[in-house]
Scaffold this active site. Structure first.
Site, PDB file in Angstrom:
ATOM      1  N   ASP A 154      19.432  -2.868   4.411  1.00 19.81           N
ATOM      2  CA  ASP A 154      18.749  -2.547   5.673  1.00 19.81           C
ATOM      3  C   ASP A 154      17.223  -2.608   5.558  1.00 19.81           C
ATOM      4  OD1 ASP A 154      21.029  -2.246   7.186  1.00 19.81           O
ATOM      5  OD2 ASP A 154      21.162  -0.083   6.917  1.00 19.81           O
ATOM      6  N   ASN A 191      19.681  -9.859  -0.667  1.00 17.11           N
ATOM      7  CA  ASN A 191      18.523  -9.768  -1.566  1.00 17.11           C
ATOM      8  C   ASN A 191      18.531  -8.502  -2.414  1.00 17.11           C
ATOM      9  OD1 ASN A 191      17.853  -7.814   0.327  1.00 17.11           O
ATOM     10  ND2 ASN A 191      15.735  -8.499   0.582  1.00 17.11           N
ATOM     11  N   HIS A 193      -3.644   6.118   3.189  1.00 14.28           N
ATOM     12  CA  HIS A 193      -4.369   4.932   2.742  1.00 14.28           C
ATOM     13  C   HIS A 193      -3.807   3.664   3.388  1.00 14.28           C
ATOM     14  CE1 HIS A 193      -5.694   1.871  -0.276  1.00 14.28           C
ATOM     15  NE2 HIS A 193      -6.725   2.687  -0.441  1.00 14.28           N
ATOM     16  N   ASP A 207      -0.949   2.707  18.174  1.00 14.76           N
ATOM     17  CA  ASP A 207      -1.733   1.491  17.982  1.00 14.76           C
ATOM     18  C   ASP A 207      -1.013   0.449  17.130  1.00 14.76           C
ATOM     19  OD1 ASP A 207      -3.971   0.888  19.370  1.00 14.76           O
ATOM     20  OD2 ASP A 207      -5.407   1.478  17.843  1.00 14.76           O
ATOM     21  N   SER A 262     -11.132  -0.725  -0.809  1.00 10.72           N
ATOM     22  CA  SER A 262      -9.850  -0.757  -0.105  1.00 10.72           C
ATOM     23  C   SER A 262     -10.037  -1.134   1.354  1.00 10.72           C
ATOM     24  CB  SER A 262      -9.170   0.612  -0.167  1.00 10.72           C
ATOM     25  OG  SER A 262      -8.428   0.770  -1.341  1.00 10.72           O
ATOM     26  N   ASP A 321      23.704  -5.074   2.979  1.00 14.38           N
ATOM     27  CA  ASP A 321      22.658  -6.003   2.551  1.00 14.38           C
ATOM     28  C   ASP A 321      22.993  -7.382   3.139  1.00 14.38           C
ATOM     29  OD1 ASP A 321      20.721  -7.494   1.289  1.00 14.38           O
ATOM     30  OD2 ASP A 321      21.634  -7.361  -0.708  1.00 14.38           O
ATOM     31  N   ASN A 380      -5.051  -2.037  24.671  1.00 15.64           N
ATOM     32  CA  ASN A 380      -4.245  -0.887  25.067  1.00 15.64           C
ATOM     33  C   ASN A 380      -5.107   0.308  25.464  1.00 15.64           C
ATOM     34  OD1 ASN A 380      -5.198  -0.142  22.552  1.00 15.64           O
ATOM     35  ND2 ASN A 380      -3.201   0.493  21.745  1.00 15.64           N
ATOM     36  N   GLU A 397      18.446  -9.263   8.969  1.00 10.80           N
ATOM     37  CA  GLU A 397      18.996  -7.955   8.608  1.00 10.80           C
ATOM     38  C   GLU A 397      19.439  -7.216   9.869  1.00 10.80           C
ATOM     39  OE1 GLU A 397      20.378  -5.846   5.569  1.00 10.80           O
ATOM     40  OE2 GLU A 397      18.890  -7.390   5.128  1.00 10.80           O
ATOM     41  N   ASP A 422       0.845  -1.191   0.000  1.00 11.92           N
ATOM     42  CA  ASP A 422       0.000   0.000   0.000  1.00 11.92           C
ATOM     43  C   ASP A 422       0.882   1.243   0.000  1.00 11.92           C
ATOM     44  OD1 ASP A 422      -2.313   1.846   0.833  1.00 11.92           O
ATOM     45  OD2 ASP A 422      -3.293  -0.100   0.833  1.00 11.92           O
TER      46      ASP A 422
END
Length: 556
Positions: free
Chosen positions: A211, A207, A231, A185, A400, A203, A245, A196, A176
């Site tokens: 980092d 890959n 979004h 939250d 969405s 690296d 919480n 990593e 996204d």
């Protein structure tokens, strides 16, 4: 014959280019597997290692080549040209090379959700869960202009949590616009890559990404997938907002880790190349589910290949139908007919009707078509924001928002029975969905193109006989809590050799702690006396140095 085929291909490609946005001066190609020599490529020097392809790249002035996935496996590349090109013509030229499997534009897709401005005075002053999260628990009291409310037009989430709240070992990827890492939250919920080393500039796992300890940002090509649109934060929060919480909202899944993959920019747009890369990354880094609330109208061999890779690796993709109130196919959702690990999701309102329109446009509506699988609540969906680390006031609307809700429920099904395949989870959601809830002309008995198999129900899905007949004792079932709690006796079954000091904390849904005890956990059955707790539903926090999980319990 070959010339005729490519004439048809070129005509089709040109029509798609006219209909669908794509990046200027870019092309996605896949070299045929048998033509690709591993180790011969040097992308820093724009060398792919296939003579005819490198010749084309030199001839047309390719000045940057980016891998799509692990090129030793995918043999796919994104080409960026120095000068302006006619994308359809160049695609035809590359496609005619016998060493190339396909060549296509780098299409642009769009996030399928729009943010609205909250009016807090119209809502009750009690907890956000009961007042705003109608999609999970709908009492019929949700009040908002432009949408009526019907009691129980929800996914029965409060009942589903009696059965399962999520697997702490599971990873859920959200492709996204990124995530608000600082939001309270999301504390403790973000995935971290164990291979990593944070901040060493190396690296470590080889890959090609330096980092990438907490996901990746393909828009800016860096290791910081921070949300600059909103979004992604909303969608991720629908799945994984922290529970217990006393703040904000309850995510569908209370325990699993969230993997943020940024493929949408600040304008809510993203390319197919970045989307495909995120799917390969999710599969290669242990994600069980990918939630992708993005869509574009052009089919894509690159995107289809990435989805097939997910399927090969037993990963479920949940994708949105989009919001244009028509039956134009949008991808990746439209690939649900070709790949049984894809769930295409439409949206409903708080009255259980197909969303038409969403609050933000009178001409909008949940898209439909024969590739739709299920629908879920997706209009006026409150969630987490990017304005601050305590932002709770924004709501969104779109397929969405329905998509991560389905992804979250799917994650609970996998947690209940990790031996299931993506196709089996999709089937469970379809066969347990609530049918004939929408308007009669659209929501006909059985499958219909407006609602698929119906509006999902998390509770009935988790009660499926497929789940109950496959009780698997392994790490996913390390700790089982027996519900309901009778006569004040909490029973905990330790199916794995987790030992040592364990803290049991019981709180109300408003966050008030009402019970706290430490026990020396043993293998098998453990009993904890909780005398004096009145009848009701509570949240139980299980904390051991080896295993932590949050449960919902019912006291009778």
């Amino acid at each position: 014959m070959k010339k005729h085929i490519f004439t048809i291909f070129s005509t089709l490609l040109l029509s798609l280019c006219n209909a669908q946005d794509f990046e200027k001066n870019q092309l996605i190609i896949k070299v045929k597997n048998e033509s690709f020599n591993k180790g011969k490529h040097d992308l820093a020097k724009n060398i792919i290692g296939v003579q005819s392809v490198d010749r084309l790249n030199n001839e047309h002035l390719v000045n940057k080549i980016t891998p799509i996935g692990d090129v030793d496996f995918t043999t796919s590349f994104l080409l960026e040209f120095k000068n302006d090109i006619d994308v359809a013509s160049i695609a035809k030229i590359y496609g005619e090379d016998s060493k190339i499997a396909f060549a296509e534009p780098n299409y642009i897709a769009h996030g399928a959700g729009v943010q609205g401005n909250a009016s807090l005075s119209t809502f009750p002053t009690d907890t956000f869960f009961s007042s705003r999260q109608w999609s999970l628990y709908n009492t019929g009291t949700f009040v908002v202009s432009g949408m009526t409310t019907t009691p129980d037009a929800d996914v029965d989430m409060e009942l589903a949590w009696d059965i399962e709240t999520g697997d702490p070992n599971m990873i859920i990827a959200v492709a996204d616009s990124g995530i608000n890492f600082s939001h309270e939250d999301f504390a403790g919920r973000i995935w971290n890559k164990p291979t990593e080393i944070i901040g060493d500039g190396i690296d470590n796992d080889g890959n090609g990404l330096i980092d990438d300890y907490r996901g990746w940002d393909w828009v800016n090509n860096d290791n910081n997938p921070t949300d600059d649109h909103g979004h992604g934060t909303n969608c991720t929060g629908i799945i994984g907002s922290a529970a217990n919480n006393a703040k904000g909202y309850a995510g569908v899944n209370w325990n699993s880790k969230m993997m943020p993959l940024k493929v949408l920019d600040s304008g809510n747009n993203g390319t197919y190349a970045n989307m495909a890369n995120s799917l390969y990354y999710a599969a290669n880094n242990g994600a069980k589910i990918v939630s992708m609330s993005i869509g574009g109208t052009a089919p894509s061999a690159a995107l289809a290949s990435a989805i097939n890779y997910l399927r090969t690796n037993n990963v479920l993709l949940v994708a949105c139908m989009m919001n244009n109130n028509n039956q134009v196919s949008n991808y990746p959702a439209a690939y649900s007919t070709a790949y049984d690990n894809v769930i295409a999701v439409g949206s409903t309102d708080a009255n259980d009707k197909r969303t038409q329109p969403f609050f933000w446009s009178t001409t909008s509506g949940s898209c439909y078509g024969t590739h739709i699988n299920v629908v879920a609540p997706g209009n006026f969906i409150y969630g987490l924001g990017i304005d601050s680390n305590t932002s709770y006031g924004s709501y969104w609307g779109g397929t969405s928002q329905a998509t991560p809700l389905v992804a979250g429920v799917a994650s609970l099904i996998f947690a209940k029975n990790p031996t299931l395949t993506p196709a089996q989870v999709r089937n469970i959601l379809q066969t347990t969905a609530e049918d004939m809830k929408g308007i009669p002309s659209e929501d006909t008995p059985g499958f219909d193109k407006y609602h698929g198999w119906g509006r999902i129900n998390a509770y009935t899905a988790l009660q499926s006989t497929v789940l109950s007949s496959h009780e698997v004792v392994n790490d996913h079932f390390a700790i089982r809590i027996i519900n309901p709690v009778s006569n004040g006796n909490l029973e905990i079954y330790n199916n794995r050799k987790i030992k040592g000091t364990t803290r049991i904390t019981v709180s109300s849904f408003e966050g008030k702690q009402i019970f706290n005890q430490t026990l020396d956990l043993k293998e098998g059955k453990n009993s904890v006396q909780m005398k004096g707790i009145i009848t009701g539903s509570y949240i139980l926090n299980f904390e051991n140095k080896e295993y932590q999980k949050i449960f919902k319990i019912i006291v009778k």
